[in-house]
Design a protein around this motif. Structure first.
Motif, PDB file in Angstrom:
ATOM      1  N   PHE A 195       0.838  -1.205   0.000  1.00  0.00           N
ATOM      2  CA  PHE A 195       0.000   0.000   0.000  1.00  0.00           C
ATOM      3  C   PHE A 195       0.869   1.249   0.000  1.00  0.00           C
ATOM      4  CE2 PHE A 195      -1.927   3.201   2.961  1.00  0.00           C
ATOM      5  CZ  PHE A 195      -2.805   3.756   2.044  1.00  0.00           C
ATOM      6  N   GLN A 196       1.833   1.304   0.895  1.00  0.00           N
ATOM      7  CA  GLN A 196       2.712   2.477   0.992  1.00  0.00           C
ATOM      8  C   GLN A 196       3.519   2.676  -0.293  1.00  0.00           C
ATOM      9  OE1 GLN A 196       2.586   4.769   3.317  1.00  0.00           O
ATOM     10  NE2 GLN A 196       1.140   3.628   4.579  1.00  0.00           N
ATOM     11  N   ALA A 197       3.976   1.578  -0.891  1.00  0.00           N
ATOM     12  CA  ALA A 197       4.816   1.664  -2.098  1.00  0.00           C
ATOM     13  C   ALA A 197       4.031   2.064  -3.343  1.00  0.00           C
ATOM     14  CB  ALA A 197       5.503   0.317  -2.342  1.00  0.00           C
ATOM     15  N   THR A 198       2.722   1.843  -3.353  1.00  0.00           N
ATOM     16  CA  THR A 198       1.947   2.080  -4.578  1.00  0.00           C
ATOM     17  C   THR A 198       0.905   3.194  -4.457  1.00  0.00           C
ATOM     18  OG1 THR A 198       0.315   0.372  -4.008  1.00  0.00           O
ATOM     19  CG2 THR A 198       2.212  -0.315  -5.345  1.00  0.00           C
ATOM     20  N   LYS A 199       0.700   3.736  -3.283  1.00  0.00           N
ATOM     21  CA  LYS A 199      -0.404   4.690  -3.113  1.00  0.00           C
ATOM     22  C   LYS A 199      -0.236   5.968  -3.932  1.00  0.00           C
ATOM     23  CE  LYS A 199       1.056   6.823   1.245  1.00  0.00           C
ATOM     24  NZ  LYS A 199       0.678   7.003   2.636  1.00  0.00           N
ATOM     25  N   GLY A 200       0.967   6.316  -4.328  1.00  0.00           N
ATOM     26  CA  GLY A 200       1.175   7.495  -5.157  1.00  0.00           C
ATOM     27  C   GLY A 200       0.893   7.251  -6.630  1.00  0.00           C
ATOM     28  N   ALA A 201       0.560   6.019  -6.995  1.00  0.00           N
ATOM     29  CA  ALA A 201       0.339   5.648  -8.397  1.00  0.00           C
ATOM     30  C   ALA A 201      -1.143   5.430  -8.704  1.00  0.00           C
ATOM     31  CB  ALA A 201       1.127   4.372  -8.721  1.00  0.00           C
ATOM     32  N   GLU A 202      -2.011   6.211  -8.042  1.00  0.00           N
ATOM     33  CA  GLU A 202      -3.448   6.063  -8.229  1.00  0.00           C
ATOM     34  C   GLU A 202      -3.926   4.649  -7.902  1.00  0.00           C
ATOM     35  OE1 GLU A 202      -4.857   7.626 -11.929  1.00  0.00           O
ATOM     36  OE2 GLU A 202      -4.055   9.600 -11.512  1.00  0.00           O
ATOM     37  N   VAL A 203      -3.475   4.156  -6.760  1.00  0.00           N
ATOM     38  CA  VAL A 203      -3.872   2.850  -6.247  1.00  0.00           C
ATOM     39  C   VAL A 203      -4.562   3.065  -4.905  1.00  0.00           C
ATOM     40  CG1 VAL A 203      -3.071   0.586  -5.455  1.00  0.00           C
ATOM     41  CG2 VAL A 203      -1.945   1.694  -7.390  1.00  0.00           C
ATOM     42  N   THR A 204      -5.679   2.397  -4.714  1.00  0.00           N
ATOM     43  CA  THR A 204      -6.417   2.443  -3.465  1.00  0.00           C
ATOM     44  C   THR A 204      -6.449   1.046  -2.863  1.00  0.00           C
ATOM     45  OG1 THR A 204      -7.847   4.238  -4.216  1.00  0.00           O
ATOM     46  CG2 THR A 204      -8.693   2.873  -2.448  1.00  0.00           C
ATOM     47  N   PHE A 205      -6.228   0.948  -1.573  1.00  0.00           N
ATOM     48  CA  PHE A 205      -6.370  -0.310  -0.837  1.00  0.00           C
ATOM     49  C   PHE A 205      -7.598  -0.211   0.050  1.00  0.00           C
ATOM     50  CE2 PHE A 205      -2.350  -1.453  -2.325  1.00  0.00           C
ATOM     51  CZ  PHE A 205      -1.933  -2.680  -1.828  1.00  0.00           C
ATOM     52  N   LEU A 206      -8.342  -1.299   0.135  1.00  0.00           N
ATOM     53  CA  LEU A 206      -9.479  -1.361   1.033  1.00  0.00           C
ATOM     54  C   LEU A 206      -9.543  -2.758   1.625  1.00  0.00           C
ATOM     55  CD1 LEU A 206     -12.073   0.205   2.042  1.00  0.00           C
ATOM     56  CD2 LEU A 206     -13.292  -1.200   0.377  1.00  0.00           C
ATOM     57  N   GLY A 207      -9.455  -2.828   2.949  1.00  0.00           N
ATOM     58  CA  GLY A 207      -9.675  -4.097   3.619  1.00  0.00           C
ATOM     59  C   GLY A 207     -11.166  -4.354   3.694  1.00  0.00           C
ATOM     60  N   ILE A 208     -11.540  -5.613   3.728  1.00  0.00           N
ATOM     61  CA  ILE A 208     -12.944  -5.976   3.947  1.00  0.00           C
ATOM     62  C   ILE A 208     -12.938  -6.986   5.083  1.00  0.00           C
ATOM     63  CG2 ILE A 208     -15.049  -6.933   2.967  1.00  0.00           C
ATOM     64  CD1 ILE A 208     -14.078  -5.900   0.230  1.00  0.00           C
ATOM     65  N   ASN A 209     -13.333  -6.507   6.266  1.00  0.00           N
ATOM     66  CA  ASN A 209     -13.290  -7.308   7.480  1.00  0.00           C
ATOM     67  C   ASN A 209     -14.549  -8.159   7.569  1.00  0.00           C
ATOM     68  OD1 ASN A 209     -14.310  -7.140  10.621  1.00  0.00           O
ATOM     69  ND2 ASN A 209     -12.214  -7.846  10.357  1.00  0.00           N
ATOM     70  N   VAL A 210     -14.354  -9.466   7.748  1.00  0.00           N
ATOM     71  CA  VAL A 210     -15.483 -10.405   7.797  1.00  0.00           C
ATOM     72  C   VAL A 210     -15.479 -11.225   9.089  1.00  0.00           C
ATOM     73  CG1 VAL A 210     -15.628 -10.561   5.284  1.00  0.00           C
ATOM     74  CG2 VAL A 210     -14.234 -12.197   6.524  1.00  0.00           C
ATOM     75  N   THR A 211     -16.651 -11.658   9.474  1.00  0.00           N
ATOM     76  CA  THR A 211     -16.860 -12.559  10.608  1.00  0.00           C
ATOM     77  C   THR A 211     -16.080 -12.105  11.834  1.00  0.00           C
ATOM     78  OG1 THR A 211     -16.908 -14.266   8.904  1.00  0.00           O
ATOM     79  CG2 THR A 211     -17.111 -15.017  11.159  1.00  0.00           C
ATOM     80  N   ASP A 212     -16.303 -10.866  12.224  1.00  0.00           N
ATOM     81  CA  ASP A 212     -15.517 -10.266  13.297  1.00  0.00           C
ATOM     82  C   ASP A 212     -16.379  -9.326  14.127  1.00  0.00           C
ATOM     83  OD1 ASP A 212     -12.956 -10.239  14.417  1.00  0.00           O
ATOM     84  OD2 ASP A 212     -12.023  -9.526  12.580  1.00  0.00           O
ATOM     85  N   SER A 213     -15.887  -8.951  15.282  1.00  0.00           N
ATOM     86  CA  SER A 213     -16.496  -7.873  16.054  1.00  0.00           C
ATOM     87  C   SER A 213     -15.727  -6.595  15.722  1.00  0.00           C
ATOM     88  CB  SER A 213     -16.419  -8.159  17.559  1.00  0.00           C
ATOM     89  OG  SER A 213     -15.102  -7.967  18.033  1.00  0.00           O
ATOM     90  N   ARG A 214     -16.386  -5.472  15.867  1.00  0.00           N
ATOM     91  CA  ARG A 214     -15.749  -4.190  15.555  1.00  0.00           C
ATOM     92  C   ARG A 214     -14.514  -3.959  16.441  1.00  0.00           C
ATOM     93  NH1 ARG A 214     -17.515   0.056  12.715  1.00  0.00           N
ATOM     94  NH2 ARG A 214     -19.661  -0.680  12.701  1.00  0.00           N
ATOM     95  N   ASP A 215     -14.619  -4.270  17.720  1.00  0.00           N
ATOM     96  CA  ASP A 215     -13.499  -4.047  18.638  1.00  0.00           C
ATOM     97  C   ASP A 215     -12.286  -4.892  18.265  1.00  0.00           C
ATOM     98  OD1 ASP A 215     -14.973  -2.184  20.065  1.00  0.00           O
ATOM     99  OD2 ASP A 215     -15.569  -3.603  21.634  1.00  0.00           O
ATOM    100  N   LYS A 216     -12.498  -6.155  17.954  1.00  0.00           N
ATOM    101  CA  LYS A 216     -11.376  -7.028  17.581  1.00  0.00           C
ATOM    102  C   LYS A 216     -10.752  -6.585  16.262  1.00  0.00           C
ATOM    103  CE  LYS A 216     -12.781 -11.098  20.137  1.00  0.00           C
ATOM    104  NZ  LYS A 216     -13.224 -12.492  20.085  1.00  0.00           N
ATOM    105  N   ALA A 217     -11.591  -6.153  15.322  1.00  0.00           N
ATOM    106  CA  ALA A 217     -11.072  -5.697  14.029  1.00  0.00           C
ATOM    107  C   ALA A 217     -10.251  -4.423  14.190  1.00  0.00           C
ATOM    108  CB  ALA A 217     -12.230  -5.477  13.055  1.00  0.00           C
ATOM    109  N   LYS A 218     -10.738  -3.486  14.993  1.00  0.00           N
ATOM    110  CA  LYS A 218      -9.980  -2.249  15.235  1.00  0.00           C
ATOM    111  C   LYS A 218      -8.654  -2.542  15.935  1.00  0.00           C
ATOM    112  CE  LYS A 218     -13.586   1.257  15.423  1.00  0.00           C
ATOM    113  NZ  LYS A 218     -14.256   2.248  16.290  1.00  0.00           N
ATOM    114  N   ALA A 219      -8.676  -3.459  16.890  1.00  0.00           N
ATOM    115  CA  ALA A 219      -7.450  -3.826  17.596  1.00  0.00           C
ATOM    116  C   ALA A 219      -6.442  -4.450  16.631  1.00  0.00           C
ATOM    117  CB  ALA A 219      -7.764  -4.788  18.739  1.00  0.00           C
TER     118      ALA A 219
END
Length: 186
Positions: free
Chosen positions: A94-118
């Motif tokens: 992500f850091q190496a490519t973000k200046g090249a019009e690249v977007t990263f998006l995680g998709i968190n599944v089967t999780d609680s919000r607190d555990k995912a944020k942690a």
């Protein structure tokens, strides 16, 4: 009479699942495996579904806002050991490519919000993630991720260019992203 109706309904369901499986397999047959990724040539790419939802850190996401960019989706869960192993490689890519019009998006599944944020805090993940506990987003893709973790790379036109089922490393992911970026270099 009820047995006949039940049997007929069962046969219809089995036929529907079988046909859906053939369609998905056909989509994959348009592509070739390269360095652990299922990569599709530009003329063989299917369009990604509409991806929208609530971000883990607040706010919302709509794939339409990233039209014209290469988009990297990573399906993950805090409970997933391979997700932990790949987190640093994803962040570095992500850091190496973000200046090249690249977007990263995680998709968190089967999780609680607190555990995912942690997880994001503990593993230094700085790109945003959709919060999708039931995993509905993955089901909408023609070439489904089918595993956690999984990574899908879309080209600038919103088409599925590459899929990796399983953990990624930077040395494999970054060249894929850079090849797809180079296709639409302006």
């Amino acid at each position: 009479m009820n047995v006949r109706r039940w049997t007929a309904a069962l046969l219809v369901a089995v036929a529907t699942v079988a046909l859906a499986g053939c369609a998905a397999k056909g989509d994959e047959q348009r592509c070739a495996t390269r360095d652990g990724f299922l990569e599709c040539a530009p003329d063989r790419r299917g369009t990604a579904p509409k991806v929208t939802g609530e971000l883990l850190g607040g706010g919302s996401y709509d794939l339409a806002q990233d039209r014209g960019k290469v988009v990297v989706f990573n399906f993950w869960g805090s409970w997933c050991n391979p997700c932990r192993a790949e987190a640093d490689d994803l962040e570095k890519t992500f850091q190496a490519t973000k200046g090249a019009e690249v977007t990263f998006l995680g998709i968190n599944v089967t999780d609680s919000r607190d555990k995912a944020k942690a997880f994001e805090k503990n593993f230094g993940v700085t790109y945003p993630s959709l919060f999708d506990p039931p995993g509905r987003t993955a089901l909408d893709f023609d070439i489904a991720p089918n595993a956690i973790p999984a990574t899908i790379v879309l080209d600038r036109e919103g088409r599925i260019a590459a899929v990796r089922r399983g953990a990624v490393i930077q040395d494999a992911l970054q060249p894929v992203v850079e090849r797809i970026v180079a296709e639409g270099a302006r």
